[in-house]
Structures are given as structure tokens and as C-alpha cells.
Design a protein around this motif. Structure first.
Motif, PDB file in Angstrom:
ATOM      1  N   LEU A   1      -8.195 -21.892  40.160  1.00 19.61           N
ATOM      2  CA  LEU A   1      -6.929 -22.199  40.833  1.00 19.61           C
ATOM      3  C   LEU A   1      -6.522 -23.637  40.505  1.00 19.61           C
ATOM      4  O   LEU A   1      -7.272 -24.581  40.763  1.00 19.61           O
ATOM      5  N   VAL A   2      -5.318 -23.798  39.945  1.00 20.58           N
ATOM      6  CA  VAL A   2      -4.797 -25.120  39.583  1.00 20.58           C
ATOM      7  C   VAL A   2      -3.655 -25.445  40.543  1.00 20.58           C
ATOM      8  O   VAL A   2      -2.642 -24.746  40.573  1.00 20.58           O
ATOM      9  N   ASP A   3      -3.813 -26.492  41.317  1.00 22.80           N
ATOM     10  CA  ASP A   3      -2.795 -26.843  42.305  1.00 22.80           C
ATOM     11  C   ASP A   3      -1.500 -27.293  41.636  1.00 22.80           C
ATOM     12  O   ASP A   3      -1.507 -27.859  40.526  1.00 22.80           O
ATOM     13  N   ALA A   4      -0.375 -27.081  42.328  1.00 26.53           N
ATOM     14  CA  ALA A   4       0.915 -27.588  41.860  1.00 26.53           C
ATOM     15  C   ALA A   4       0.822 -29.095  41.666  1.00 26.53           C
ATOM     16  O   ALA A   4       0.263 -29.817  42.499  1.00 26.53           O
ATOM     17  N   GLY A   5       1.356 -29.577  40.539  1.00 24.78           N
ATOM     18  CA  GLY A   5       1.291 -30.998  40.226  1.00 24.78           C
ATOM     19  C   GLY A   5       0.072 -31.402  39.447  1.00 24.78           C
ATOM     20  O   GLY A   5      -0.006 -32.533  38.947  1.00 24.78           O
ATOM     21  N   VAL A   6      -0.902 -30.508  39.316  1.00 26.81           N
ATOM     22  CA  VAL A   6      -2.129 -30.776  38.568  1.00 26.81           C
ATOM     23  C   VAL A   6      -2.016 -30.153  37.181  1.00 26.81           C
ATOM     24  O   VAL A   6      -1.480 -29.052  37.025  1.00 26.81           O
ATOM     25  N   THR A   7      -2.532 -30.852  36.162  1.00 27.75           N
ATOM     26  CA  THR A   7      -2.563 -30.315  34.800  1.00 27.75           C
ATOM     27  C   THR A   7      -3.997 -30.288  34.291  1.00 27.75           C
ATOM     28  O   THR A   7      -4.717 -31.284  34.369  1.00 27.75           O
ATOM     29  N   LEU A   8      -4.391 -29.134  33.762  1.00 27.58           N
ATOM     30  CA  LEU A   8      -5.677 -28.975  33.090  1.00 27.58           C
ATOM     31  C   LEU A   8      -5.417 -29.042  31.590  1.00 27.58           C
ATOM     32  O   LEU A   8      -4.754 -28.171  31.024  1.00 27.58           O
ATOM     33  N   TYR A   9      -5.900 -30.109  30.947  1.00 28.78           N
ATOM     34  CA  TYR A   9      -5.686 -30.342  29.519  1.00 28.78           C
ATOM     35  C   TYR A   9      -6.877 -29.827  28.711  1.00 28.78           C
ATOM     36  O   TYR A   9      -8.034 -30.023  29.091  1.00 28.78           O
TER      37      TYR A   9
ATOM     38  N   GLN B   1       4.443 -25.353  39.576  1.00 29.75           N
ATOM     39  CA  GLN B   1       3.189 -24.609  39.574  1.00 29.75           C
ATOM     40  C   GLN B   1       2.088 -25.422  38.906  1.00 29.75           C
ATOM     41  O   GLN B   1       2.361 -26.395  38.194  1.00 29.75           O
ATOM     42  N   GLY B   2       0.853 -25.018  39.121  1.00 27.07           N
ATOM     43  CA  GLY B   2      -0.246 -25.588  38.361  1.00 27.07           C
ATOM     44  C   GLY B   2      -0.042 -25.332  36.881  1.00 27.07           C
ATOM     45  O   GLY B   2       0.509 -24.302  36.487  1.00 27.07           O
ATOM     46  N   LEU B   3      -0.506 -26.270  36.031  1.00 26.24           N
ATOM     47  CA  LEU B   3      -0.204 -26.224  34.597  1.00 26.24           C
ATOM     48  C   LEU B   3      -1.485 -26.316  33.771  1.00 26.24           C
ATOM     49  O   LEU B   3      -2.362 -27.128  34.045  1.00 26.24           O
ATOM     50  N   ILE B   4      -1.565 -25.473  32.723  1.00 25.16           N
ATOM     51  CA  ILE B   4      -2.627 -25.535  31.730  1.00 25.16           C
ATOM     52  C   ILE B   4      -1.988 -25.894  30.404  1.00 25.16           C
ATOM     53  O   ILE B   4      -1.097 -25.191  29.920  1.00 25.16           O
ATOM     54  N   ASP B   5      -2.423 -27.010  29.804  1.00 26.53           N
ATOM     55  CA  ASP B   5      -1.818 -27.543  28.590  1.00 26.53           C
ATOM     56  C   ASP B   5      -2.822 -27.453  27.445  1.00 26.53           C
ATOM     57  O   ASP B   5      -3.841 -28.147  27.439  1.00 26.53           O
ATOM     58  N   GLY B   6      -2.532 -26.609  26.453  1.00 28.31           N
ATOM     59  CA  GLY B   6      -3.436 -26.431  25.320  1.00 28.31           C
ATOM     60  C   GLY B   6      -3.361 -27.524  24.273  1.00 28.31           C
ATOM     61  O   GLY B   6      -4.194 -27.559  23.370  1.00 28.31           O
ATOM     62  N   ARG B   7      -2.346 -28.376  24.346  1.00 33.06           N
ATOM     63  CA  ARG B   7      -2.164 -29.518  23.446  1.00 33.06           C
ATOM     64  C   ARG B   7      -2.157 -29.126  21.960  1.00 33.06           C
ATOM     65  O   ARG B   7      -2.638 -29.859  21.104  1.00 33.06           O
ATOM     66  N   GLY B   8      -1.559 -27.963  21.676  1.00 33.62           N
ATOM     67  CA  GLY B   8      -1.396 -27.557  20.281  1.00 33.62           C
ATOM     68  C   GLY B   8      -0.470 -28.465  19.504  1.00 33.62           C
ATOM     69  O   GLY B   8      -0.470 -28.458  18.267  1.00 33.62           O
ATOM     70  N   ASN B   9       0.314 -29.259  20.219  1.00 35.06           N
ATOM     71  CA  ASN B   9       1.240 -30.203  19.594  1.00 35.06           C
ATOM     72  C   ASN B   9       0.605 -31.538  19.245  1.00 35.06           C
ATOM     73  O   ASN B   9       1.242 -32.394  18.622  1.00 35.06           O
TER      74      ASN B   9
END
Length: 502
Positions: free
Chosen positions: A131-139, A195-203
């Protein structure tokens, strides 16, 4: 921005939760079937009404909170030491290991000015939710070595390909691997809709190189002997009863969500953002999976928004894709792999914004309703329906293509039973449709009902087509057209949803 009312209205009717679950995971999931396609409301006139919709998932209680120690970097980059050894991998995975089987969540939480997590690959086990809280980013880690599969091609390079593997690169594990039943990936949603965000950093450049994951993918474009060894963002491996809910995904290095077989998958309120120039970043790929529901979601991506596939390992069936909005996609698609057989799939009440993605990039392959395969990985496609679809700015309005990559194998595609019932296109000045079967021995079986296109150019061959209330007139080699008496009406498509943000 909050979820539009036309999407929230589809959530009213509940069905019984799936029986036989090993754990009492508070996700309120029902195994979706074709009959469960959401109806929607508002600006469309419905051509038909399905019987029920599943009830909305519920976020479970917290098993273990994991608190952020990192502020969000303005450029998505952390210190050299942190990039070399992502500091949150071990503690997130330890929490996931300890919470497996509890039916509760490992919750990623902000603390003060810290709202970032930097991690290498993670594994979600049975009976738990990340669970990823709103405002949190998992990089996700930028280090290809973190994803390396022992004995396979080097992750972060171009690996060998025979031209038929179609994105099944084997050198990298996914960033998040779901490997247990009754599990999920969720986010909390703020009052403003974040929403909670998951960033794969493909960029971002891969560690130790000058090339991004996306640039690596582009360097493989058009080649038949090499393919990019990039990690998928999320892969669900053959599980039962997996849920994604109110989670946002961005910058995936490759496919965003791959369902690798399994049964009972629900995605509800998921937001996906990858620009058009991010090659092979499909939104959802249900591959040889069954009992799948993808609903109330927003998808902007550099390849297919949805691609229902079936490889030689098994069929895909019982799939519903309802009340979603797509931008800049290569298609709301069946295929390209259909070898295992695809049946009982319904796309219902979806919106396709063609032409440009949400960032203003021109779509490199601008397609709407799409069925594709070829003789390298063809099979039977039957019982597939596209119901009440609204398209704007789309070039290829309907694209039925059994020679997608000019394959030279013996697995000939058979598009036996495809229905398009309720389709309107607007703003498609250069639009056209292609309705093809493979050859005279393998004609496409198409039913076209309640269709109003603002660009009526159509080419067709080897197709038996039944029509009711349509404004196109298919002709061509091996084409027969048979009028019939149908029901319903063309959807009005008087307004299109806005991108809600991440």
C-alpha cells in the motif's frame, strides 16, 4: 481531480465475493466474468446492458508501516551512494516477508518532509497488499544489475531475439513481482484525488551508462535479431485473486502490468502515464489469463493501452475491460499473440483519445478498436465484443489485422467471431478502418452494429460481415456483407473524460 461521476456510477451493484479463498483478505473481490462488464452512464446511449458489476475493492488494515526517510528529489535522482545501493529494498521486503498471509498491508508512509522510497526489485507474497499512501512515491532502482536474472542475457543491454518473442526478454526480473494468491498493490487516495505513485524511472539513465531504459528500447526498434533487456514494472505470476486499486504508475521501463497466466485479477482506479516515445510500455497485458476485470482506469502510454494475449501456454478468457479512458495509445487491442486462443472478452464503455498523448506528443501508432496477430503466433479469436466505444482523433478507427508482422509460420490466425456494437468516432479527419481476414480459407467473422464514423473510408478482404445501423460499406476480395435486424443505438459520445493527473 476526483474520479468522474460517470465512472463512479458503475460501482453500485455488488456480487458475491470469490469463494474458496485461502485467506480473508479484505479486498471485496469477485471473480469477474464477461457478464460483469460495467454499464456506465451519462453522455452515452447504451446499446446493451450487462447484468451486474463487481463491488469496489476495499483497502485492508495495516500490518506494518514503513516510514520514509528520503525527501522527493526534484529531478527523480538520488545521491550516488543511494543510487548504487537503494536504501529501502531490504526494509520493504522484510516487511512484506513478515506480513505474508495476514490479509493486511505493508503501508509506505510519509514522515515530515520525507515522502520517497528508493528500492530494488520487490516480491509480494500470498495474502498481503503493498500500500502506497497518497503523496508518497516508490522509485525503482536505475541499476540494471539489481534486476539481473542469473544465466540470462545481461539486463540493460540488447539481447538476442529470433523475432517472435514479442517483448518476452528474460534478462531482468520485474520491479515488483506478485507471486502469491489473494494479494494486491494499492494506494490511498486523497480528498483531491491524488494517489500513491510507483515510478519506474524509465526516463532516467541506467546507472553506469549514458542511455535510458527507453532509449535502449528504441535502439531495438525494427530489429529482428535483438530486443531490449528491460524490466517490466509489475508482473503478476500465475496468481489467483490479485487486486490493483487506486495506484498510479509512471515511467515504466517496459510493460506496466503483465499478467502472466493466473485467474481472478481486478484493476480498479489505476492511473498509468508513459509518453508516446516510451516504446513497449503497454498499460495492461493479460497474457493467457482468465477472469480479469480492468475498470475505471486512466491510461496514457507509448504502446497498447490494453493488449489481451494468449501464448502457446494457454488460453485467455473471461476478460472485461470497462469504463476506462485512454490517451495516445497504439490500440485497445486483442493480440498480437493469439496462439493459445482468446475467447469471451468484452470491452465496454471505453473512451479513446487519439492523435496526441497527454504530454502533446503525436501518437506514433494511432489506433482505436484493434485485433492483431500473424502466422508466427496466431490462434482462434472468438466471442470478442467492443461495446459502446467513443473515439476522438483516432486514425485507424477499427483495425482488424491478421498479418500484423508478416509472420511466416504455420499458426494462422482465425478471427472467428468479433463484434463491434456501439462505436462513434469524432475529429478523425484522416480516419479509416481495415477489416481483414487471413485468406479465403480463414475469413474474419465480424458483426458491426450501431456504428457512426465521421470518416467512412474502409478497406476489407476475406471477411464475412453482418451489419445493422452502420454508416460504412465494406467491399473487397472475399468480402460478403449481410444486413440483419439488430437492437440498440449508437453511443452519443457528447463529452470525453479529462486526464485526472497522478
Amino acid at each position: 481531480m476526483r474520479t468522474p461521476a460517470r465512472l463512479r456510477s458503475a460501482r453500485a451493484v455488488s456480487v458475491a465475493a470469490a469463494s474458496g479463498a485461502a485467506l480473508t483478505l479484505a479486498l471485496a473481490i469477485a471473480l469477474p466474468t464477461v457478464a460483469n462488464a460495467a454499464t456506465g452512464s451519462g453522455s452515452r446511449t447504451q446499446a446493451g446492458a450487462p447484468s451486474a458489476t463487481p463491488r469496489e475493492p476495499v483497502v485492508p488494515g495495516t500490518c506494518t508501516p514503513v516510514v520514509s526517510t528520503l525527501p522527493k528529489p526534484s529531478n527523480e535522482l538520488f545521491t550516488s551512494a543511494q543510487e548504487s545501493a537503494p536504501p529501502d529494498t531490504a526494509r520493504i521486503q522484510a516487511a512484506l516477508n513478515s506480513c505474508a498471509g495476514t490479509g493486511k498491508a505493508v503501508e509506505l508512509k510519509a514522515a515530515g518532509g520525507n515522502a520517497a522510497f528508493l528500492s530494488g526489485p520487490l516480491t509480494i507474497k500470498a495474502g498481503e497488499v503493498l500500500l502506497v499512501d497518497a503523496g508518497v512515491t516508490l522509485y525503482a532502482s536505475r541499476n540494471p544489475a539489481d534486476y539481473q536474472v542469473v544465466g540470462q542475457p545481461k539486463c540493460g543491454t540488447l539481447g538476442a531475439s529470433d523475432g517472435t518473442t514479442m517483448g518476452t526478454a528474460t534478462g531482468c526480473v520485474p520491479f515488483i513481482a506478485v507471486r502469491g494468491d489473494n494479494s494486491g498493490i494499492m494506494g490511498t487516495q486523497s480528498s483531491a484525488g491524488a494517489q500513491g505513485l510507483i515510478d519506474g524511472r524509465g526516463n532516467q539513465t541506467m546507472l553506469g551508462t549514458s542511455k535510458t531504459w527507453w532509449a535502449l528500447a528504441e535502439s531495438a526498434h525494427g530489429k529482428t535479431t535483438t530486443q531490449q533487456e528491460n524490466p517490466k514494472l509489475i508482473t503478476v505470476f500465475g496468481t489467483s485473486n490479485t487486486t490493483m486499486y487506486h495506484i498510479s504508475l509512471t515511467n515504466s521501463p517496459m510493460f506496466n502490468v503483465l499478467l502472466d497466466r493466473g485467474t481472478g485479477f481486478t484493476a480498479w482506479g489505476v492511473r498509468i502515464d508513459n509518453p508516446d516515445n516510451a516504446r513497449n510500455t503497454d498499460g495492461f497485458d493479460p497474457d493467457s489469463a482468465s477472469n480479469v476485470l480492468i475498470t475505471d482506469s486512466f491510461i496514457n502510454t507509448g504502446d497498447d493501452g490494453i493488449a489481451v494475449k494468449a501464448d502457446a501456454g494457454g488460453p485467455a478468457s473471461g476478460i472485461t475491460v470497462s469504463n476506462n479512458s485512454f490517451w495516445g495509445i497504439h490500440g485497445m487491442s486483442i493480440g498480437s499473440q493469439t496462439e493459445g486462443g482468446i475467447s469471451n472478452v468484452t470491452f465496454s464503455g471505453n473512451y479513446i483519445h487519439g492523435g496526441k498523448d497527454i504530454h502533446g506528443n503525436t501518437a506514433s501508432s494511432n489506433n482505436g478498436v484493434r485485433v492483431k496477430s500473424d502466422s508466427s503466433f496466431g490462434g482462434t479469436v472468438s466471442g470478442v465484443s467492443f461495446v459502446n466505444t467513443c473515439e476522438t482523433g483516432v486514425k485507424h478507427l477499427m483495425l482488424i489485422d491478421p498479418q500484423y508482422l508478416s509472420g511466416n509460420g504455420s499458426a494462422v490466425p482465425s478471427f472467428a467471431d468479433i463484434t463491434v456494437n456501439g462505436l462513434r468516432s469524432v475529429n478523425s479527419t484522416h480516419g479509416s478502418s481495415t477489416l481483414d481476414g487471413y485468406d479465403a480459407a480463414h475469413p474474419a467473422g465480424l458483426t458491426l452494429e450501431n456504428i457512426q464514423l465521421d470518416s467512412t473510408k474502409v478497406v476489407a478482404q476475406y471477411a464475412h460481415i453482418k451489419t445493422y445501423n452502420v454508416n460504412i460499406a465494406p467491399t473487397g476480395t472475399g468480402v460478403t456483407v449481410t444486413p440483419f435486424t439488430g437492437t440498440g443505438s449508437v453511443p452519443s459520445c457528447s463529452s470525453f473524460p479529462s486526464w485526472p493527473g497522478l
